[in-house]
Motif scaffolding. Structure first.
Motif, short mmCIF file in Angstrom:
data_model
loop_
_atom_site.label_atom_id
_atom_site.label_comp_id
_atom_site.label_asym_id
_atom_site.label_seq_id
_atom_site.Cartn_x
_atom_site.Cartn_y
_atom_site.Cartn_z
N SER A 174 64.09 10.53 40.15
CA SER A 174 63.97 11.56 39.11
C SER A 174 64.74 11.33 37.99
CB SER A 174 64.14 12.86 39.76
OG SER A 174 63.87 13.74 38.49
N ARG A 175 64.08 11.02 36.70
CA ARG A 175 64.71 10.50 35.46
C ARG A 175 64.06 10.95 34.37
NH1 ARG A 175 68.07 9.67 38.65
NH2 ARG A 175 69.49 7.93 38.79
N LYS A 176 64.70 11.53 33.22
CA LYS A 176 64.30 11.72 32.16
C LYS A 176 64.02 10.54 31.11
CE LYS A 176 65.97 15.36 29.93
NZ LYS A 176 66.90 16.28 29.22
N PHE A 177 62.76 10.70 30.51
CA PHE A 177 62.52 9.72 29.34
C PHE A 177 62.59 10.16 28.07
CE2 PHE A 177 59.08 6.91 32.15
CZ PHE A 177 60.08 6.69 33.03
N ILE A 178 63.52 9.63 27.32
CA ILE A 178 63.52 9.96 25.85
C ILE A 178 63.10 8.73 25.01
CG2 ILE A 178 65.25 10.63 24.08
CD1 ILE A 178 67.19 11.35 26.38
N PHE A 179 61.75 9.20 24.46
CA PHE A 179 61.41 8.25 23.30
C PHE A 179 61.67 8.54 22.02
CE2 PHE A 179 58.34 8.50 26.99
CZ PHE A 179 58.01 7.07 27.42
N SER A 180 62.31 7.58 21.30
CA SER A 180 62.56 7.81 20.04
C SER A 180 62.10 6.68 19.11
CB SER A 180 64.15 7.46 19.95
OG SER A 180 64.73 6.65 20.48
N THR A 181 61.85 6.65 17.79
CA THR A 181 61.10 5.98 16.99
C THR A 181 62.25 5.58 15.85
OG1 THR A 181 58.97 6.82 17.26
CG2 THR A 181 59.15 5.61 15.15
N GLN A 182 62.24 4.51 15.64
CA GLN A 182 63.22 3.76 14.68
C GLN A 182 62.44 2.57 13.72
OE1 GLN A 182 66.04 1.51 16.97
NE2 GLN A 182 67.65 1.75 15.04
N VAL A 183 62.97 2.97 12.42
CA VAL A 183 62.50 2.07 11.39
C VAL A 183 63.71 1.10 11.01
CG1 VAL A 183 61.46 1.45 9.21
CG2 VAL A 183 60.83 3.56 10.55
N LYS A 184 63.64 -0.26 11.51
CA LYS A 184 64.55 -0.98 11.04
C LYS A 184 64.73 -1.61 9.63
CE LYS A 184 65.14 -2.80 15.88
NZ LYS A 184 65.49 -3.99 16.63
N HIS A 185 63.60 -1.68 9.05
CA HIS A 185 63.38 -2.37 7.70
C HIS A 185 62.06 -1.98 7.21
CE1 HIS A 185 63.33 -5.35 4.35
NE2 HIS A 185 64.80 -5.22 4.52
N ALA A 186 62.10 -1.86 5.64
CA ALA A 186 60.65 -1.25 5.31
C ALA A 186 59.72 -2.60 5.54
CB ALA A 186 60.69 -1.22 3.77
N ASP A 187 59.98 -3.76 5.51
CA ASP A 187 59.34 -4.72 5.70
C ASP A 187 58.59 -4.89 7.35
OD1 ASP A 187 59.27 -5.30 3.20
OD2 ASP A 187 60.88 -6.81 3.25
N PHE A 188 59.35 -4.25 8.36
CA PHE A 188 59.06 -4.36 9.67
C PHE A 188 58.51 -3.03 10.31
CE2 PHE A 188 62.62 -7.44 8.79
CZ PHE A 188 62.01 -8.73 9.40
N PRO A 189 57.56 -3.36 11.03
CA PRO A 189 56.77 -2.02 11.72
C PRO A 189 58.11 -1.28 12.46
CG PRO A 189 56.34 -4.00 12.93
CD PRO A 189 56.89 -4.25 11.60
N GLU A 190 57.66 0.07 12.58
CA GLU A 190 58.91 0.89 13.37
C GLU A 190 58.88 0.54 14.85
OE1 GLU A 190 57.59 4.73 12.49
OE2 GLU A 190 55.69 4.71 13.52
N THR A 191 59.82 0.53 15.34
CA THR A 191 59.80 0.33 16.90
C THR A 191 60.13 1.52 17.53
OG1 THR A 191 62.27 0.08 16.74
CG2 THR A 191 60.74 -1.91 16.40
N THR A 192 59.84 1.64 19.00
CA THR A 192 60.12 2.88 19.86
C THR A 192 60.83 2.34 20.97
OG1 THR A 192 57.75 3.58 19.41
CG2 THR A 192 58.84 4.52 21.38
N ASN A 193 61.85 3.19 20.94
CA ASN A 193 62.97 2.97 22.08
C ASN A 193 62.75 3.88 23.24
OD1 ASN A 193 64.29 0.65 20.70
ND2 ASN A 193 65.51 2.31 19.61
N LEU A 194 63.25 3.45 24.51
CA LEU A 194 63.02 4.34 25.63
C LEU A 194 64.40 4.37 26.27
CD1 LEU A 194 61.79 6.17 27.97
CD2 LEU A 194 60.96 4.18 29.05
N SER A 195 64.96 5.38 26.48
CA SER A 195 66.16 5.74 27.05
C SER A 195 65.93 6.31 28.66
CB SER A 195 67.33 6.44 26.48
OG SER A 195 67.44 5.84 25.20
N VAL A 196 66.24 5.85 29.64
CA VAL A 196 66.06 6.24 30.99
C VAL A 196 67.23 7.12 31.36
CG1 VAL A 196 65.26 6.20 33.31
CG2 VAL A 196 64.27 4.88 31.49
N VAL A 197 67.36 8.25 31.37
CA VAL A 197 68.59 9.01 31.89
C VAL A 197 68.50 9.94 32.92
CG1 VAL A 197 69.68 8.70 29.40
CG2 VAL A 197 68.38 10.84 30.09
N PRO A 198 69.66 10.17 33.64
CA PRO A 198 69.51 11.07 35.15
C PRO A 198 68.94 12.53 34.62
CG PRO A 198 71.47 10.11 34.89
CD PRO A 198 71.10 9.65 33.55
#
Length: 198
Positions: A174-198
């Motif tokens: 049983s784990r929590k999924f935390i999806f976060s969106t991040q823009v690294k640079h204006a020329d690159f598309p945004e990326t999504t990070n997933l953190s799996v935590v207890p």
């Protein structure tokens, strides 16, 4: 000299004897009539007890046939299980880097939810469900699809045991999924990070 009872006394004795015999016959008849009912009641009780015993035996067999489970959230879980869950989490986090969750318009979505999965000994996913859903339907569906596509996982550790110390066939995580969106640079598309935590 012999003493003879008077005719009146003899009749009284005979009448008393007749009443006593009638009472005995009546009592005997009552006992005889009730005996089958008592035997039937005892027989029915024995049948009920035998039926209950059979049901208990059947339930015990069903319980024993169920796969034994280890819960990753339990305290005192083996180090090999902790390592397994860490590797499982990293695999899922890596998968999200290659495919991000989006809404119906194609925009990245983020949020958090909690999942529970059951993994069989060979690494196959036997069950996946949301324990705490996100308010975003697409994110919930993405999380379940992510789990399905990431399977099969690695084989479970050979030394994995349940709370009673018996060898387990299934690992429950049983784990929590935390999806976060991040823009690294204006020329690159945004990326999504997933953190799996207890």
């Amino acid at each position: 000299m012999s003493v003879q009872a008077s005719p009146v006394a003899s009749e009284a004795a005979s009448a008393a004897s007749a009443v006593a015999i009638t009472r005995l016959v009546t009592t005997a008849n009552r006992v005889e009539n009730n005996l089958p009912n008592e035997l039937n009641a005892q027989f029915r009780k024995q049948q009920e007890i035998a039926s209950l015993a059979a049901q208990i035996t059947k339930q015990n067999h069903i319980y024993e046939a169920r796969p034994r489970k280890t819960f990753a959230a339990a305290s005192g879980v083996q180090a090999s299980v902790v390592d397994y869950v860490d590797a499982w989490s990293r695999k899922l986090e890596q998968k999200v880097r290659n495919k991000r969750p989006v809404d119906a318009s194609g925009n990245s979505i983020y949020g958090q939810l909690r999942v529970e999965v059951e993994i069989w000994g060979d690494g196959s996913l036997t069950n996946a469900r949301l324990i705490e859903a996100s308010s975003i339907r697409e994110l919930n569906l993405f999380a379940l699809e992510l789990l399905k596509n990431a399977a099969p996982f690695a084989r479970l550790p050979n030394d994995m045991v349940n709370y009673a110390g018996n060898r387990s066939q299934v690992l429950v995580i049983s784990r929590k999924f935390i999806f976060s969106t991040q823009v690294k640079h204006a020329d690159f598309p945004e990326t999504t990070n997933l953190s799996v935590v207890p």
